[in-house]
Design a protein around this motif. Structure first.
Motif, mmCIF file in Angstrom:
data_model
loop_
_atom_site.group_PDB
_atom_site.id
_atom_site.type_symbol
_atom_site.label_atom_id
_atom_site.label_comp_id
_atom_site.label_asym_id
_atom_site.label_seq_id
_atom_site.Cartn_x
_atom_site.Cartn_y
_atom_site.Cartn_z
ATOM 1 N N LEU A 1 29.163 20.332 -9.738
ATOM 2 C CA LEU A 1 28.471 19.290 -8.988
ATOM 3 C C LEU A 1 27.102 19.788 -8.522
ATOM 4 O O LEU A 1 26.085 19.103 -8.699
ATOM 5 N N GLU A 2 27.073 20.968 -7.955
ATOM 6 C CA GLU A 2 25.804 21.546 -7.504
ATOM 7 C C GLU A 2 24.840 21.736 -8.677
ATOM 8 O O GLU A 2 23.636 21.476 -8.560
ATOM 9 N N LYS A 3 25.371 22.154 -9.814
ATOM 10 C CA LYS A 3 24.542 22.398 -10.992
ATOM 11 C C LYS A 3 23.872 21.111 -11.469
ATOM 12 O O LYS A 3 22.678 21.092 -11.775
ATOM 13 N N ILE A 4 24.640 20.018 -11.517
ATOM 14 C CA ILE A 4 24.080 18.742 -11.973
ATOM 15 C C ILE A 4 23.076 18.193 -10.961
ATOM 16 O O ILE A 4 21.971 17.763 -11.331
ATOM 17 N N LEU A 5 23.431 18.212 -9.687
ATOM 18 C CA LEU A 5 22.555 17.653 -8.660
ATOM 19 C C LEU A 5 21.240 18.412 -8.540
ATOM 20 O O LEU A 5 20.176 17.812 -8.360
ATOM 21 N N SER A 6 21.290 19.726 -8.645
ATOM 22 C CA SER A 6 20.098 20.551 -8.430
ATOM 23 C C SER A 6 19.016 20.268 -9.467
ATOM 24 O O SER A 6 17.825 20.390 -9.187
ATOM 25 N N VAL A 7 19.425 19.869 -10.666
ATOM 26 C CA VAL A 7 18.451 19.532 -11.711
ATOM 27 C C VAL A 7 17.562 18.386 -11.252
ATOM 28 O O VAL A 7 16.384 18.309 -11.604
ATOM 29 N N TYR A 8 18.111 17.487 -10.440
ATOM 30 C CA TYR A 8 17.387 16.311 -9.995
ATOM 31 C C TYR A 8 16.824 16.481 -8.577
ATOM 32 O O TYR A 8 16.389 15.514 -7.946
ATOM 33 N N GLY A 9 16.854 17.696 -8.056
ATOM 34 C CA GLY A 9 16.331 17.947 -6.722
ATOM 35 C C GLY A 9 17.234 17.455 -5.608
ATOM 36 O O GLY A 9 16.790 17.268 -4.467
ATOM 37 N N ASP B 1 0.810 -1.222 0.000
ATOM 38 C CA ASP B 1 0.000 0.000 0.000
ATOM 39 C C ASP B 1 0.843 1.271 0.000
ATOM 40 O O ASP B 1 0.328 2.355 -0.278
ATOM 41 N N ILE B 2 2.138 1.125 0.323
ATOM 42 C CA ILE B 2 3.035 2.272 0.372
ATOM 43 C C ILE B 2 4.389 1.848 -0.183
ATOM 44 O O ILE B 2 4.862 0.741 0.110
ATOM 45 N N GLN B 3 5.011 2.702 -0.982
ATOM 46 C CA GLN B 3 6.385 2.467 -1.417
ATOM 47 C C GLN B 3 7.300 3.429 -0.675
ATOM 48 O O GLN B 3 7.054 4.631 -0.631
ATOM 49 N N TYR B 4 8.374 2.879 -0.125
ATOM 50 C CA TYR B 4 9.350 3.626 0.662
ATOM 51 C C TYR B 4 10.637 3.663 -0.152
ATOM 52 O O TYR B 4 11.257 2.635 -0.397
ATOM 53 N N ASP B 5 11.033 4.879 -0.613
ATOM 54 C CA ASP B 5 12.167 4.940 -1.538
ATOM 55 C C ASP B 5 12.778 6.338 -1.516
ATOM 56 O O ASP B 5 12.253 7.260 -0.885
ATOM 57 N N ASP B 6 13.871 6.473 -2.228
ATOM 58 C CA ASP B 6 14.577 7.749 -2.345
ATOM 59 C C ASP B 6 13.653 8.828 -2.924
ATOM 60 O O ASP B 6 12.859 8.572 -3.838
ATOM 61 N N ALA B 7 13.785 10.050 -2.409
ATOM 62 C CA ALA B 7 12.900 11.144 -2.808
ATOM 63 C C ALA B 7 12.981 11.449 -4.305
ATOM 64 O O ALA B 7 11.953 11.649 -4.968
ATOM 65 N N ALA B 8 14.186 11.486 -4.861
ATOM 66 C CA ALA B 8 14.343 11.786 -6.285
ATOM 67 C C ALA B 8 13.767 10.672 -7.149
ATOM 68 O O ALA B 8 13.168 10.927 -8.202
ATOM 69 N N VAL B 9 13.918 9.430 -6.705
ATOM 70 C CA VAL B 9 13.392 8.286 -7.441
ATOM 71 C C VAL B 9 11.862 8.307 -7.423
ATOM 72 O O VAL B 9 11.205 8.041 -8.432
ATOM 73 N N MET B 10 11.272 8.636 -6.283
ATOM 74 C CA MET B 10 9.818 8.707 -6.172
ATOM 75 C C MET B 10 9.251 9.846 -7.011
ATOM 76 O O MET B 10 8.158 9.747 -7.572
ATOM 77 N N LYS B 11 9.994 10.933 -7.111
ATOM 78 C CA LYS B 11 9.546 12.039 -7.958
ATOM 79 C C LYS B 11 9.525 11.601 -9.430
ATOM 80 O O LYS B 11 8.587 11.918 -10.177
ATOM 81 N N ALA B 12 10.541 10.864 -9.840
ATOM 82 C CA ALA B 12 10.586 10.358 -11.216
ATOM 83 C C ALA B 12 9.428 9.396 -11.471
ATOM 84 O O ALA B 12 8.795 9.433 -12.535
ATOM 85 N N ALA B 13 9.129 8.528 -10.492
ATOM 86 C CA ALA B 13 8.024 7.583 -10.641
ATOM 87 C C ALA B 13 6.691 8.320 -10.717
ATOM 88 O O ALA B 13 5.817 7.963 -11.525
ATOM 89 N N GLU B 14 6.525 9.349 -9.902
ATOM 90 C CA GLU B 14 5.286 10.126 -9.894
ATOM 91 C C GLU B 14 5.073 10.820 -11.242
ATOM 92 O O GLU B 14 3.952 10.868 -11.762
ATOM 93 N N MET B 15 6.142 11.352 -11.820
ATOM 94 C CA MET B 15 6.024 12.025 -13.103
ATOM 95 C C MET B 15 5.711 11.030 -14.224
ATOM 96 O O MET B 15 4.963 11.341 -15.152
ATOM 97 N N LYS B 16 6.259 9.831 -14.139
ATOM 98 C CA LYS B 16 6.003 8.823 -15.170
ATOM 99 C C LYS B 16 4.588 8.255 -15.070
ATOM 100 O O LYS B 16 3.899 8.093 -16.081
ATOM 101 N N LEU B 17 4.153 7.957 -13.849
ATOM 102 C CA LEU B 17 2.890 7.252 -13.656
ATOM 103 C C LEU B 17 1.689 8.185 -13.526
ATOM 104 O O LEU B 17 0.550 7.719 -13.512
ATOM 105 N N GLY B 18 1.925 9.473 -13.416
ATOM 106 C CA GLY B 18 0.837 10.449 -13.380
ATOM 107 C C GLY B 18 -0.082 10.269 -12.182
ATOM 108 O O GLY B 18 0.378 10.018 -11.061
ATOM 109 N N ASP B 19 -1.387 10.348 -12.412
ATOM 110 C CA ASP B 19 -2.337 10.308 -11.297
ATOM 111 C C ASP B 19 -2.566 8.899 -10.757
ATOM 112 O O ASP B 19 -3.383 8.699 -9.859
ATOM 113 N N ARG B 20 -1.834 7.915 -11.279
ATOM 114 C CA ARG B 20 -1.933 6.556 -10.735
ATOM 115 C C ARG B 20 -1.265 6.464 -9.365
ATOM 116 O O ARG B 20 -1.555 5.552 -8.589
#
Length: 286
Positions: free
Chosen positions: A264-272, A203-222
Protein backbone atom coordinates in the motif's frame (compact mmCIF):
# COMPACT_ATOMS: atom_id res chain seq x y z
CA UNK A 1 7.10 0.60 -10.63
CA UNK A 2 7.07 3.38 -13.23
CA UNK A 3 8.63 6.77 -12.42
CA UNK A 4 6.21 9.30 -10.96
CA UNK A 5 6.46 11.64 -13.95
CA UNK A 6 5.54 8.95 -16.45
CA UNK A 7 2.57 7.77 -14.38
CA UNK A 8 1.21 11.26 -13.81
CA UNK A 9 1.59 12.17 -17.47
CA UNK A 10 -0.32 9.02 -18.42
CA UNK A 11 -2.96 9.75 -15.79
CA UNK A 12 -3.38 13.31 -16.99
CA UNK A 13 -4.50 12.01 -20.38
CA UNK A 14 -7.77 11.13 -18.64
CA UNK A 15 -8.44 14.84 -18.11
CA UNK A 16 -9.56 15.32 -21.72
CA UNK A 17 -12.05 12.46 -21.85
CA UNK A 18 -15.78 13.19 -21.55
CA UNK A 19 -18.50 10.96 -20.22
CA UNK A 20 -20.40 9.07 -22.92
CA UNK A 21 -24.11 9.63 -23.45
CA UNK A 22 -26.72 7.42 -21.84
CA UNK A 23 -27.62 6.06 -25.26
CA UNK A 24 -24.50 3.90 -25.52
CA UNK A 25 -22.31 2.02 -23.02
CA UNK A 26 -19.14 3.84 -21.92
CA UNK A 27 -15.70 2.44 -22.68
CA UNK A 28 -15.25 1.65 -19.02
CA UNK A 29 -18.52 -0.26 -18.97
CA UNK A 30 -17.51 -2.26 -22.05
CA UNK A 31 -14.09 -3.11 -20.62
CA UNK A 32 -15.66 -3.93 -17.27
CA UNK A 33 -18.15 -6.26 -18.93
CA UNK A 34 -15.34 -8.06 -20.74
CA UNK A 35 -13.40 -8.42 -17.50
CA UNK A 36 -16.49 -9.75 -15.78
CA UNK A 37 -17.14 -12.38 -18.43
CA UNK A 38 -13.56 -13.61 -18.37
CA UNK A 39 -13.47 -13.75 -14.59
CA UNK A 40 -15.71 -16.80 -14.50
CA UNK A 41 -19.05 -17.44 -12.88
CA UNK A 42 -17.43 -18.57 -9.64
CA UNK A 43 -16.26 -15.07 -8.74
CA UNK A 44 -18.40 -12.38 -7.15
CA UNK A 45 -18.55 -9.18 -9.20
CA UNK A 46 -18.14 -5.98 -7.19
CA UNK A 47 -19.66 -3.03 -9.03
CA UNK A 48 -17.53 -0.01 -8.18
CA UNK A 49 -18.88 3.51 -8.58
CA UNK A 50 -16.19 6.06 -9.40
CA UNK A 51 -15.83 9.50 -10.95
CA UNK A 52 -13.11 8.59 -13.41
CA UNK A 53 -12.10 12.16 -14.22
CA UNK A 54 -9.81 12.48 -11.21
CA UNK A 55 -6.21 11.47 -12.02
CA UNK A 56 -4.06 10.22 -10.47
CA UNK A 57 -6.73 8.47 -8.33
CA UNK A 58 -8.89 7.16 -11.17
CA UNK A 59 -9.25 7.99 -14.85
CA UNK A 60 -9.92 6.47 -18.25
CA UNK A 61 -6.80 6.04 -20.39
CA UNK A 62 -6.59 6.72 -24.14
CA UNK A 63 -8.17 3.32 -24.85
CA UNK A 64 -11.01 3.97 -22.39
CA UNK A 65 -9.69 1.55 -19.77
CA UNK A 66 -9.79 2.35 -16.03
CA UNK A 67 -6.45 3.38 -14.54
CA UNK A 68 -4.94 5.16 -11.55
CA UNK A 69 -3.92 4.54 -7.97
CA UNK A 70 -7.39 3.42 -6.84
CA UNK A 71 -7.72 1.00 -9.73
CA UNK A 72 -4.29 -0.43 -8.94
CA UNK A 73 -5.10 -0.88 -5.26
CA UNK A 74 -8.48 -2.48 -5.98
CA UNK A 75 -6.85 -4.91 -8.40
CA UNK A 76 -4.47 -5.97 -5.64
CA UNK A 77 -7.35 -6.39 -3.16
CA UNK A 78 -9.12 -8.62 -5.69
CA UNK A 79 -5.93 -10.62 -6.24
CA UNK A 80 -5.44 -11.15 -2.52
CA UNK A 81 -9.06 -12.22 -2.04
CA UNK A 82 -9.23 -14.49 -5.08
CA UNK A 83 -13.03 -14.67 -5.12
CA UNK A 84 -14.00 -11.23 -6.42
CA UNK A 85 -13.57 -9.25 -9.62
CA UNK A 86 -14.05 -5.46 -9.85
CA UNK A 87 -16.41 -3.88 -12.40
CA UNK A 88 -15.77 -0.14 -12.66
CA UNK A 89 -18.68 2.22 -13.43
CA UNK A 90 -17.91 5.83 -14.37
CA UNK A 91 -20.28 8.46 -12.96
CA UNK A 92 -20.06 11.99 -11.58
CA UNK A 93 -19.04 12.52 -7.98
CA UNK A 94 -22.37 13.92 -6.82
CA UNK A 95 -24.07 10.68 -7.94
CA UNK A 96 -21.86 8.34 -5.91
CA UNK A 97 -23.48 8.20 -2.47
CA UNK A 98 -27.06 8.20 -3.83
CA UNK A 99 -26.01 5.41 -6.20
CA UNK A 100 -24.56 3.32 -3.38
CA UNK A 101 -27.60 3.83 -1.18
CA UNK A 102 -29.82 2.94 -4.13
CA UNK A 103 -27.97 -0.36 -4.74
CA UNK A 104 -26.52 0.79 -8.06
CA UNK A 105 -23.00 0.14 -6.71
CA UNK A 106 -21.46 -2.29 -4.22
CA UNK A 107 -18.46 -0.08 -3.54
CA UNK A 108 -17.52 3.59 -3.94
CA UNK A 109 -13.87 4.09 -4.80
CA UNK A 110 -13.25 7.65 -5.95
CA UNK A 111 -10.70 9.56 -3.87
CA UNK A 112 -13.45 10.22 -1.33
CA UNK A 113 -12.54 12.03 1.89
CA UNK A 114 -13.85 10.67 5.18
CA UNK A 115 -16.18 13.13 6.94
CA UNK A 116 -18.69 12.82 9.76
CA UNK A 117 -21.54 13.56 7.36
CA UNK A 118 -20.48 10.75 5.04
CA UNK A 119 -19.94 8.32 7.92
CA UNK A 120 -23.55 8.95 8.95
CA UNK A 121 -24.68 7.68 5.53
CA UNK A 122 -22.13 5.04 4.49
CA UNK A 123 -19.33 2.93 5.96
CA UNK A 124 -15.76 3.84 4.96
CA UNK A 125 -12.41 2.03 5.08
CA UNK A 126 -9.48 4.48 5.46
CA UNK A 127 -6.44 3.91 3.25
CA UNK A 128 -4.67 7.16 2.27
CA UNK A 129 -3.84 10.68 3.48
CA UNK A 130 -3.61 13.82 1.35
CA UNK A 131 -3.96 17.63 1.50
CA UNK A 132 -5.20 20.54 -0.61
CA UNK A 133 -3.25 22.53 -3.20
CA UNK A 134 -4.07 25.87 -4.81
CA UNK A 135 -3.61 26.24 -8.57
CA UNK A 136 -3.47 29.55 -10.50
CA UNK A 137 -2.76 30.49 -14.11
CA UNK A 138 0.87 30.73 -15.08
CA UNK A 139 0.55 34.43 -15.88
CA UNK A 140 -1.42 35.28 -12.74
CA UNK A 141 -0.27 37.91 -10.29
CA UNK A 142 -1.94 35.92 -7.54
CA UNK A 143 0.18 33.58 -5.44
CA UNK A 144 -2.14 32.22 -2.70
CA UNK A 145 -0.17 30.31 -0.11
CA UNK A 146 -2.94 29.42 2.30
CA UNK A 147 -6.56 29.90 3.36
CA UNK A 148 -6.32 33.63 4.18
CA UNK A 149 -5.20 34.38 0.63
CA UNK A 150 -8.52 33.10 -0.75
CA UNK A 151 -10.60 35.90 0.77
CA UNK A 152 -12.36 38.00 -1.86
CA UNK A 153 -11.22 35.75 -4.71
CA UNK A 154 -13.09 33.72 -7.34
CA UNK A 155 -12.29 30.10 -6.51
CA UNK A 156 -13.33 27.02 -8.46
CA UNK A 157 -13.99 23.60 -6.93
CA UNK A 158 -15.54 20.30 -7.90
CA UNK A 159 -19.29 19.97 -7.25
CA UNK A 160 -20.44 17.56 -4.55
CA UNK A 161 -17.03 17.37 -2.87
CA UNK A 162 -15.76 18.30 0.56
CA UNK A 163 -13.78 21.07 -1.18
CA UNK A 164 -16.93 23.18 -1.45
CA UNK A 165 -17.71 22.73 2.25
CA UNK A 166 -14.15 23.65 3.19
CA UNK A 167 -14.28 26.78 1.05
CA UNK A 168 -17.56 27.73 2.71
CA UNK A 169 -15.92 27.58 6.13
CA UNK A 170 -12.91 29.58 4.95
CA UNK A 171 -15.22 32.18 3.37
CA UNK A 172 -17.17 32.56 6.63
CA UNK A 173 -13.92 33.36 8.45
CA UNK A 174 -13.01 35.85 5.72
CA UNK A 175 -16.30 37.68 6.30
CA UNK A 176 -15.73 37.70 10.08
CA UNK A 177 -12.35 39.32 9.47
CA UNK A 178 -13.83 41.87 7.03
CA UNK A 179 -11.67 40.54 4.20
CA UNK A 180 -14.44 39.73 1.74
CA UNK A 181 -16.27 36.50 1.02
CA UNK A 182 -14.93 33.92 -1.42
CA UNK A 183 -16.88 33.69 -4.66
CA UNK A 184 -17.19 29.89 -4.90
CA UNK A 185 -17.94 28.46 -8.34
CA UNK A 186 -18.70 24.75 -8.69
CA UNK A 187 -18.01 22.49 -11.66
CA UNK A 188 -18.95 18.88 -12.41
CA UNK A 189 -15.37 17.58 -12.67
CA UNK A 190 -11.84 18.57 -11.75
CA UNK A 191 -10.84 18.95 -15.44
CA UNK A 192 -13.79 21.30 -15.99
CA UNK A 193 -12.62 23.36 -13.03
CA UNK A 194 -9.14 23.57 -14.57
CA UNK A 195 -10.69 24.73 -17.84
CA UNK A 196 -12.62 27.40 -15.93
CA UNK A 197 -9.31 28.55 -14.47
CA UNK A 198 -7.68 28.75 -17.88
CA UNK A 199 -10.65 30.61 -19.37
CA UNK A 200 -10.53 33.10 -16.45
CA UNK A 201 -13.97 32.18 -15.08
CA UNK A 202 -12.14 31.63 -11.78
CA UNK A 203 -8.72 32.79 -10.59
CA UNK A 204 -7.84 29.91 -8.26
CA UNK A 205 -8.57 26.18 -8.33
CA UNK A 206 -8.99 24.47 -4.96
CA UNK A 207 -8.43 20.71 -5.23
CA UNK A 208 -6.61 17.63 -3.97
CA UNK A 209 -2.81 18.00 -3.91
CA UNK A 210 -2.12 14.91 -6.04
CA UNK A 211 -4.74 15.95 -8.60
CA UNK A 212 -3.27 19.47 -8.85
CA UNK A 213 0.19 18.01 -9.35
CA UNK A 214 -1.13 15.92 -12.25
CA UNK A 215 -2.81 19.00 -13.75
CA UNK A 216 0.38 21.05 -13.38
CA UNK A 217 2.42 18.39 -15.15
CA UNK A 218 -0.10 18.13 -17.99
CA UNK A 219 -0.67 21.86 -18.52
CA UNK A 220 2.95 22.95 -18.05
CA UNK A 221 3.61 26.67 -17.64
CA UNK A 222 -0.06 27.50 -18.26
CA UNK A 223 -0.66 26.86 -14.55
CA UNK A 224 1.28 26.74 -11.29
CA UNK A 225 0.77 25.49 -7.74
CA UNK A 226 1.42 28.32 -5.27
CA UNK A 227 0.19 26.95 -1.93
CA UNK A 228 2.84 26.38 0.73
CA UNK A 229 0.71 26.12 3.89
CA UNK A 230 -1.08 23.03 5.17
CA UNK A 231 -4.77 23.51 4.44
CA UNK A 232 -6.95 20.49 5.18
CA UNK A 233 -4.89 17.32 5.64
CA UNK A 234 -7.46 14.56 5.35
CA UNK A 235 -7.85 10.81 5.26
CA UNK A 236 -9.67 9.21 2.34
CA UNK A 237 -11.54 5.94 2.24
CA UNK A 238 -13.29 3.24 0.25
CA UNK A 239 -17.03 3.13 0.87
CA UNK A 240 -19.70 0.45 1.19
CA UNK A 241 -23.37 0.55 2.07
CA UNK A 242 -24.17 0.62 5.78
CA UNK A 243 -24.74 -2.90 7.07
CA UNK A 244 -22.90 -4.58 4.19
CA UNK A 245 -20.43 -6.32 6.48
CA UNK A 246 -19.40 -8.91 3.90
CA UNK A 247 -18.14 -6.37 1.36
CA UNK A 248 -16.66 -4.21 4.12
CA UNK A 249 -14.62 -7.19 5.38
CA UNK A 250 -13.37 -8.08 1.90
CA UNK A 251 -12.03 -4.55 1.34
CA UNK A 252 -10.77 -4.07 4.88
CA UNK A 253 -8.88 -7.38 4.90
CA UNK A 254 -7.25 -6.57 1.56
CA UNK A 255 -6.13 -3.10 2.67
CA UNK A 256 -4.72 -4.51 5.93
CA UNK A 257 -2.74 -7.18 4.07
CA UNK A 258 -1.35 -4.50 1.76
CA UNK A 259 -0.32 -2.41 4.75
CA UNK A 260 1.48 -5.34 6.33
CA UNK A 261 3.31 -6.24 3.11
CA UNK A 262 4.27 -2.65 2.35
CA UNK A 263 2.43 -2.75 -0.99
CA UNK A 264 0.00 0.00 0.00
CA UNK A 265 2.77 2.43 0.92
CA UNK A 266 4.65 1.54 -2.26
CA UNK A 267 1.67 2.30 -4.52
CA UNK A 268 0.63 5.48 -2.70
CA UNK A 269 4.14 6.96 -2.54
CA UNK A 270 4.42 6.94 -6.34
CA UNK A 271 1.56 9.45 -6.41
CA UNK A 272 2.84 11.57 -3.52
CA UNK A 273 0.29 10.11 -1.08
CA UNK A 274 0.87 8.50 2.32
CA UNK A 275 -0.60 5.73 4.47
CA UNK A 276 -2.47 7.38 7.38
CA UNK A 277 -1.27 6.73 10.92
CA UNK A 278 -3.62 5.22 13.50
CA UNK A 279 -3.90 8.69 15.06
CA UNK A 280 -4.95 10.11 11.68
CA UNK A 281 -7.57 7.38 11.32
CA UNK A 282 -8.91 7.79 14.86
CA UNK A 283 -9.31 11.53 14.30
CA UNK A 284 -11.67 11.11 11.34
CA UNK A 285 -13.42 7.86 12.32
CA UNK A 286 -14.33 8.72 15.92
Amino acid sequence: MKPLKMILLSAAAGLVLNACSSEAPTSSQESSATATESAGADKRVLTIGSDMTFPPYEYLDEQGNPGGVDVEIMAKVAELNGDITPKWEDTRFANLIPGLKGDKFDVLYSGMYITKDRLAQIDMIPYYKTDISLLVRGDSDLAPQGADDLCGQKVGAMKGTEFVNQLGKISAKCVEQNQGAIEIREYETSPQTSQALLSRAVDIQYDDAAVMKAAEMKLGDRVKITSTQELYPIVGGISVKKGDTETYQIISDGIEKMKQSGDLEKILSVYGLTVPSQADIDKVMN
